[in-house]
Each structure stands twice: as structure tokens, then as C-alpha cells.
Scaffold this motif. Structure first.
Motif, PDB file in Angstrom:
ATOM      1  N   ILE A  23       0.683  -0.974  -0.092  1.00 25.72           N
ATOM      2  CA  ILE A  23       0.131   0.308   0.558  1.00 25.72           C
ATOM      3  C   ILE A  23       0.875   1.174   0.221  1.00 25.72           C
ATOM      4  CG2 ILE A  23      -1.214   1.359   1.422  1.00 25.72           C
ATOM      5  CD1 ILE A  23      -2.281  -1.065   2.738  1.00 25.72           C
ATOM      6  N   ALA A  24       1.993   1.372   0.710  1.00 28.13           N
ATOM      7  CA  ALA A  24       2.864   2.144   0.605  1.00 28.13           C
ATOM      8  C   ALA A  24       3.369   2.677   0.013  1.00 28.13           C
ATOM      9  CB  ALA A  24       3.528   1.956   1.910  1.00 28.13           C
ATOM     10  N   TYR A  27       1.105   4.265  -2.816  1.00 30.65           N
ATOM     11  CA  TYR A  27       0.870   4.999  -2.853  1.00 30.65           C
ATOM     12  C   TYR A  27       2.250   5.933  -2.852  1.00 30.65           C
ATOM     13  CZ  TYR A  27      -1.287   9.226  -0.705  1.00 30.65           C
ATOM     14  OH  TYR A  27      -1.991  10.827  -0.235  1.00 30.65           O
ATOM     15  N   ASN A  61      -5.213  14.287  -2.034  1.00 25.76           N
ATOM     16  CA  ASN A  61      -5.185  13.701  -0.666  1.00 25.76           C
ATOM     17  C   ASN A  61      -4.840  14.447  -0.234  1.00 25.76           C
ATOM     18  OD1 ASN A  61      -6.243  11.883   1.733  1.00 25.76           O
ATOM     19  ND2 ASN A  61      -4.074  11.179   1.209  1.00 25.76           N
ATOM     20  N   ARG A  62      -3.022  14.460  -1.084  1.00 27.48           N
ATOM     21  CA  ARG A  62      -2.369  15.029  -0.131  1.00 27.48           C
ATOM     22  C   ARG A  62      -2.664  16.384   0.214  1.00 27.48           C
ATOM     23  NH1 ARG A  62       1.491  12.423   2.882  1.00 27.48           N
ATOM     24  NH2 ARG A  62       2.375  14.372   3.256  1.00 27.48           N
ATOM     25  N   LEU A  65      -4.389  16.934   3.250  1.00 25.55           N
ATOM     26  CA  LEU A  65      -4.226  16.714   4.494  1.00 25.55           C
ATOM     27  C   LEU A  65      -3.209  18.573   4.206  1.00 25.55           C
ATOM     28  CD1 LEU A  65      -1.978  14.055   5.484  1.00 25.55           C
ATOM     29  CD2 LEU A  65      -1.068  15.682   5.649  1.00 25.55           C
ATOM     30  N   GLY A  86       2.066   6.680   5.928  1.00 26.25           N
ATOM     31  CA  GLY A  86       2.722   6.570   4.520  1.00 26.25           C
ATOM     32  C   GLY A  86       4.462   7.150   4.286  1.00 26.25           C
ATOM     33  N   ASP A 112       4.691  -0.511   7.487  1.00 26.08           N
ATOM     34  CA  ASP A 112       6.009  -0.588   5.914  1.00 26.08           C
ATOM     35  C   ASP A 112       6.295  -0.775   6.957  1.00 26.08           C
ATOM     36  OD1 ASP A 112       5.026  -0.630   3.109  1.00 26.08           O
ATOM     37  OD2 ASP A 112       7.039  -0.219   3.785  1.00 26.08           O
ATOM     38  N   VAL A 115       8.482   2.459   5.531  1.00 25.63           N
ATOM     39  CA  VAL A 115       8.589   4.133   6.362  1.00 25.63           C
ATOM     40  C   VAL A 115       9.046   4.296   7.705  1.00 25.63           C
ATOM     41  CG1 VAL A 115       6.682   5.474   7.149  1.00 25.63           C
ATOM     42  CG2 VAL A 115       5.499   3.643   5.480  1.00 25.63           C
ATOM     43  N   ALA A 134       3.544  -0.131  13.878  1.00 21.87           N
ATOM     44  CA  ALA A 134       3.085  -1.004  14.671  1.00 21.87           C
ATOM     45  C   ALA A 134       1.694  -0.997  13.640  1.00 21.87           C
ATOM     46  CB  ALA A 134       2.367  -0.482  15.508  1.00 21.87           C
ATOM     47  N   LEU A 136      -2.355  -0.416  13.569  1.00 18.32           N
ATOM     48  CA  LEU A 136      -3.531   0.351  13.721  1.00 18.32           C
ATOM     49  C   LEU A 136      -4.351  -0.007  13.922  1.00 18.32           C
ATOM     50  CD1 LEU A 136      -5.801   1.606  11.437  1.00 18.32           C
ATOM     51  CD2 LEU A 136      -3.819   2.686  10.554  1.00 18.32           C
ATOM     52  N   ARG A 137      -4.690  -1.413  13.101  1.00 19.25           N
ATOM     53  CA  ARG A 137      -5.637  -2.177  14.205  1.00 19.25           C
ATOM     54  C   ARG A 137      -5.560  -2.884  15.500  1.00 19.25           C
ATOM     55  NH1 ARG A 137      -5.160  -6.570   9.084  1.00 19.25           N
ATOM     56  NH2 ARG A 137      -2.589  -5.634   9.654  1.00 19.25           N
ATOM     57  N   VAL A 163      -6.381   9.243   7.113  1.00 14.64           N
ATOM     58  CA  VAL A 163      -6.327  10.088   6.163  1.00 14.64           C
ATOM     59  C   VAL A 163      -5.842   9.050   5.544  1.00 14.64           C
ATOM     60  CG1 VAL A 163      -4.964  11.868   4.686  1.00 14.64           C
ATOM     61  CG2 VAL A 163      -5.682  12.610   7.186  1.00 14.64           C
ATOM     62  N   GLY A 164      -6.498   8.630   3.912  1.00 12.52           N
ATOM     63  CA  GLY A 164      -6.314   7.775   3.399  1.00 12.52           C
ATOM     64  C   GLY A 164      -5.786   6.412   3.660  1.00 12.52           C
ATOM     65  N   ILE A 165      -6.570   6.025   4.807  1.00  9.32           N
ATOM     66  CA  ILE A 165      -6.215   4.081   5.165  1.00  9.32           C
ATOM     67  C   ILE A 165      -7.154   3.117   5.549  1.00  9.32           C
ATOM     68  CG2 ILE A 165      -5.727   5.794   7.624  1.00  9.32           C
ATOM     69  CD1 ILE A 165      -4.237   2.219   6.314  1.00  9.32           C
TER      70      ILE A 165
HETATM   71  N1  SAM Z   1      -1.541   9.098   5.018  1.00  8.18           N
HETATM   72  C1  SAM Z   1      -0.897   8.957   4.372  1.00  8.18           C
HETATM   73  C2  SAM Z   1      -1.682  10.141   3.107  1.00  8.18           C
HETATM   74  O1  SAM Z   1      -3.468  10.233   3.357  1.00  8.18           O
HETATM   75  O2  SAM Z   1      -0.725  10.364   2.621  1.00  8.18           O
HETATM   76  C3  SAM Z   1      -0.376   7.739   3.744  1.00  8.18           C
HETATM   77  C4  SAM Z   1      -2.089   6.862   3.416  1.00  8.18           C
HETATM   78  S1  SAM Z   1      -1.672   5.130   2.032  1.00  8.18           S
HETATM   79  C5  SAM Z   1      -2.732   5.206   0.903  1.00  8.18           C
HETATM   80  C6  SAM Z   1      -1.579   4.306   3.424  1.00  8.18           C
HETATM   81  C7  SAM Z   1      -0.925   3.478   5.158  1.00  8.18           C
HETATM   82  O3  SAM Z   1      -1.416   3.084   5.944  1.00  8.18           O
HETATM   83  C8  SAM Z   1       0.757   3.431   4.204  1.00  8.18           C
HETATM   84  O4  SAM Z   1       1.662   4.081   4.339  1.00  8.18           O
HETATM   85  C9  SAM Z   1       0.331   1.840   4.500  1.00  8.18           C
HETATM   86  O5  SAM Z   1       1.550   1.495   4.835  1.00  8.18           O
HETATM   87  C10 SAM Z   1      -0.304   1.675   6.031  1.00  8.18           C
HETATM   88  N2  SAM Z   1      -0.974   1.079   6.785  1.00  8.18           N
HETATM   89  C11 SAM Z   1      -1.694  -0.431   5.705  1.00  8.18           C
HETATM   90  N3  SAM Z   1      -2.036  -0.950   6.932  1.00  8.18           N
HETATM   91  C12 SAM Z   1      -1.631   0.054   8.138  1.00  8.18           C
HETATM   92  C13 SAM Z   1      -1.936  -1.386   9.634  1.00  8.18           C
HETATM   93  N4  SAM Z   1      -2.769  -2.035   9.763  1.00  8.18           N
HETATM   94  N5  SAM Z   1      -1.215  -0.403  10.162  1.00  8.18           N
HETATM   95  C14 SAM Z   1      -0.450   0.721  10.008  1.00  8.18           C
HETATM   96  N6  SAM Z   1      -0.533   1.069   9.067  1.00  8.18           N
HETATM   97  C15 SAM Z   1      -1.218   0.734   7.766  1.00  8.18           C
END
Ligand code: SAM
Length: 273
Positions: A23-24, A27, A61-62, A65, A86, A112, A115, A134, A136-137, A163-165
Motif C-alpha cells: 500500500i505504502a 501510494y 489527498n495530500r 491533508l 505513509g 510498512d 516507512v 505498529a 493500527l488495527r 487519512v487515506g487508510i
Molecule cells: N496518510 C498518508 C496520506 O494520506 O498521505 C498515507 C496514506 S497511504 C495510502 C496508507 C498507509 O497506511 C500506507 O503507508 C500503509 O503502509 C499504511 N497501513 C496500511 N495498513 C496499515 C495498518 N494495519 N497499520 C498501520 N499502517 C497501515
């Protein structure tokens, strides 16, 4: 990464799987960054067949943010928990917040491994910012992590940023319950900031199929489902809207003229009473 060796076994030894898109890193592709691999670029290439504007969507999105963090800092928020933060790019949360209020504290949380590597390098000089690896779930683990507790004082208002997650969480992972777990420990005056893929067109619903098939995540939820994350909070103007409509710096775009890409993500900010 672009221009460097792409031998899977070398990256695997650092915990980085370059045989599947992340995902990271995907993006990072749409933000025109350099921290991605062929497999990530191939995924984005498939998405552009459904949503040719996907690079613009990342930019919206950026941009929101940045506008959202600036708004929160102007409301007096001095602590930011940026969940799913991200890879570092331009105008990261701490740069925007600290440009308004230099004493702002920011904790970035992501799962990731890339990151962490890049984030540590970016933040080495900034004692009011940290990067935590970590999931986030697991709110209890995140909230108890020393990188979080060192900087965030949960007796004072905090911005919970998702944001975007949240679209990367499946329905059976209870994304709403996860949001509530973070809000439960935040005092009155705290804020929730969410942006999210929206099932706002047939193209969006087609893109959801591609995301789920190739990346494994990507739930494009309805406006009602996205708005429900803010239940029990005071939703601030202009509500949950397509991102270019959220407090734009220039003239407000006309919603009926907006493209599929401009309506692909919705977002909003709310205050905990
Ligand atoms: N928040 C930033 C933005 O909006 O510009 C980055 C958004 S990016 C699309 C989503 C990020 O969430 C990625 O870096 C991904 O690695 C992270 N991510 C996905 N699942 C996650 C999880 N379960 N715990 C922590 N981070 C997670």
C-alpha cells in the motif's frame, strides 16, 4: 526502488517483500516518489486503466491533508497521531503543523518497514516527532507504544488522523470500532480527520475490484458509511465531501462539474464534544 537492484532476496532480509505490491509503495508511485518497485508500478498501471486520474487523486489527498492539519493547528491542536502515515513526501504532517505552531508534536504510525527506515532519517533532527512501526488495527498496542506515550499526552486534545487508510481495512476488521477505540482515550476537544475512497461512480466500484484482487485491500465505501465514522462527534463545515470541496484555498469547485477522480475520495473533520 527506481534505479536500484530489485533482487527480492536482498530486500526480504530487511523485511521488505518486493514480489507483491505494498500500500505504502503503491501510494508512493502515484505521488511520483522513488521508493517503489516494479510490482508497485505494475499495480498502479492497472488502476490507471480504470481511473486514469489516479495520480491527481493522490494529489487531492495530500493537498487536503495539508489543509486539514493547518486547520487543526489553527484550532489550537498541538498533538497529532497520524495513523497509516505513509512514506515521507512533501509537506508531511509535522512540517505543516510546526509551521503554524512550532511546539506541535506528531507521531507517525505505519506498519510498512520502509516507512520506518525513511521516516527515521527524515525525523532524526526533530525531537517533537516520532515514527512508530505498529499495526493500527491494534489500538491498545499503538496507544501503549513508548514512541506514542513519550510525545502524546492524552489528557490534552489530540488529532486522530486516519487519512487515506480506513479503506484498507476490511469490513470484518471493524474499522468503525477501531476509530472508536482511539477516540475513547482522547479528551473533549480532540478531533478526528478521515479521508476515504468512496463508491461514488461505477468506475470507483470497478477500481475496488482491482484493488481487492491485486493489493488485497481497498473498500470503496458509501458517503453514509464514511459519515458514520463521525457518529457522536460534531462534524465541522463543510461536512463529509469530495476532497477538493473541503475548505479549498481557492474558489469552491462546482460539485456537479466534478470529475470521477475529484469525487473518488471523500473526507471530513469532526470535534469530540
Ligand atoms: N496518510 C498518508 C496520506 O494520506 O498521505 C498515507 C496514506 S497511504 C495510502 C496508507 C498507509 O497506511 C500506507 O503507508 C500503509 O503502509 C499504511 N497501513 C496500511 N495498513 C496499515 C495498518 N494495519 N497499520 C498501520 N499502517 C497501515
Amino acid at each position: 526502488m527506481t534505479g536500484t537492484t530489485e533482487r527480492p532476496e536482498e530486500w526480504a532480509s530487511r523485511g521488505i517483500d518486493i514480489t507483491k505490491p505494498s500500500i505504502a509503495r503503491a501510494y508512493d508511485v502515484v505521488l511520483r516518489g522513488k521508493d517503489n518497485f516494479e510490482v508497485d508500478r505494475a499495480f498502479v498501471s492497472e488502476i490507471t486503466k480504470v481511473i486514469p486520474e489516479i495520480y491527481d487523486v493522490a494529489a487531492y489527498n495530500r493537498q487536503v491533508l495539508g489543509r486539514g492539519v493547518r486547520f487543526l493547528a489553527e484550532q489550537g491542536i498541538r498533538q497529532f497521531l497520524d495513523l497509516g502515515s505513509g512514506l515521507p513526501t512533501v509537506q508531511n504532517t509535522h512540517q505543516v503543523a510546526q509551521s503554524v505552531a512550532p511546539d506541535s508534536k506528531v507521531v507517525y504510525v505505519d506498519n510498512d518497514p520502509m516507512v520506518l527506515v525513511h521516516g527515521r532519517a527524515l525525523l532524526a533532527q526533530n525531537e517533537r516527532t516520532s515514527v512508530v512501526t505498529a499495526d493500527l488495527r491494534d489500538p491498545a498496542a499503538v496507544l501503549g507504544d513508548p514512541g506514542v506515550t513519550r510525545l502524546i499526552d492524552f489528557t490534552r486534545p489530540v488529532a486522530i488522523m486516519m487519512v487515506g487508510i480506513l479503506h484498507h481495512l476490511h469490513d470484518d476488521e471493524d474499522p468503525k470500532g477501531i476509530v472508536e477505540a482511539y477516540l475513547d482515550v482522547a479528551p473533549s476537544g480532540s478531533h478526528l480527520f478521515v479521508t476515504h475512497f468512496c463508491a461514488s461512480s461505477q468506475e470507483a466500484r470497478d477500481a475496488e475490484k482491482q484493488y481487492l484482487a491485486m493489493l488485497g485491500t481497498g473498500r470503496f465505501r458509501t458517503v453514509e458509511e464514511i459519515t458514520a465514522y463521525f457518529d457522536g462527534l460534531e462534524l465541522l463545515e463543510p461536512g463529509v465531501v469530495p476532497l477538493p470541496l473541503w475548505r479549498p484555498d481557492g474558489p469552491v469547485p462546482v460539485e456537479s462539474d466534478m470529475s470521477i477522480g475529484q469525487r473518488l475520495m471523500y473526507g471530513g473533520i469532526a470535534r469530540k464534544p
